[in-house]
Design an enzyme around this catalytic site. Structure first.
Site: not given
Length: 188
Positions: A78, A171, A173
């Site tokens: 991002c 994202h 994660e």
């Protein structure tokens, strides 16, 4: 393997957890001395202009730029994609980027916070869809000839790789799927 996570602002703890789950030694990078001995660097999501300013005030911008120029593997997610790109469209005039991957990236291109969404991506080289979380996400308007586009949304590249640098507009994660971090670590 020692992987630094730029820890000035953004999804730092989430990346550190994913790296730990994959068996990597994750360290927070807050000052230039933290770059010593790292084998790779993750630039997390957050607010790209804020991170850009903090890179300057923390005196991290020059040493990270030098390490990237020397071939340090990096993964930007991002805001991290924006920071790694060669060109930032709609950025602040004083916003700096590292130019480590030949991309022209448009900030917040998928919309504002209320326009955040999740998507299942087909990623080149990976079996099965990869979940992706887009929050005020950028997208790529131009990818250089040496850039490998690994995934797209609505025709726009959202996951790219050039040499040792990988950049995602989303994202990974936050998805619970470790495959993109694992793919990055395999390249390190």
């Amino acid at each position: 393997m020692k992987v630094g996570v730029l820890a000035l602002q953004g999804d730092v703890s989430e990346h550190i957890q994913v790296l730990a789950d994959l068996g990597a030694d994750a360290v927070e990078v807050r000052v230039p001395e933290d770059l010593g001995g790292i084998d790779a660097l993750i630039l997390p999501g957050g607010e790209s202009t804020t991170i850009s300013k903090l890179l300057v005030t923390s005196e991290l911008f020059p040493p990270i730029a030098a390490r990237l120029a020397d071939g340090l593997p990096a993964f930007g997610t991002c805001a991290g994609m924006i920071l790694l790109a060669t060109e930032v469209l709609d950025g602040r005039p004083d916003q700096q980027s590292f130019g480590a991957i030949d991309l022209a990236v448009r900030r917040n291109a998928f919309g504002r916070q209320v326009d955040s969404f999740e998507a299942s991506l087909e990623v080149a080289g990976l079996a099965g869809p990869v979940p992706a979380v887009f929050i005020r996400a950028p997208y790529v308007e131009r990818a250089g000839d040496d850039v490998e586009v690994l995934a797209r949304v609505d025709g726009h590249p959202v996951l790219c790789r050039q040499g040792p640098v990988m950049a995602a507009a989303f994202h990974p994660e936050l998805s619970g799927d470790l495959r993109l971090h694992e793919l990055f670590l395999k390249e390190v």
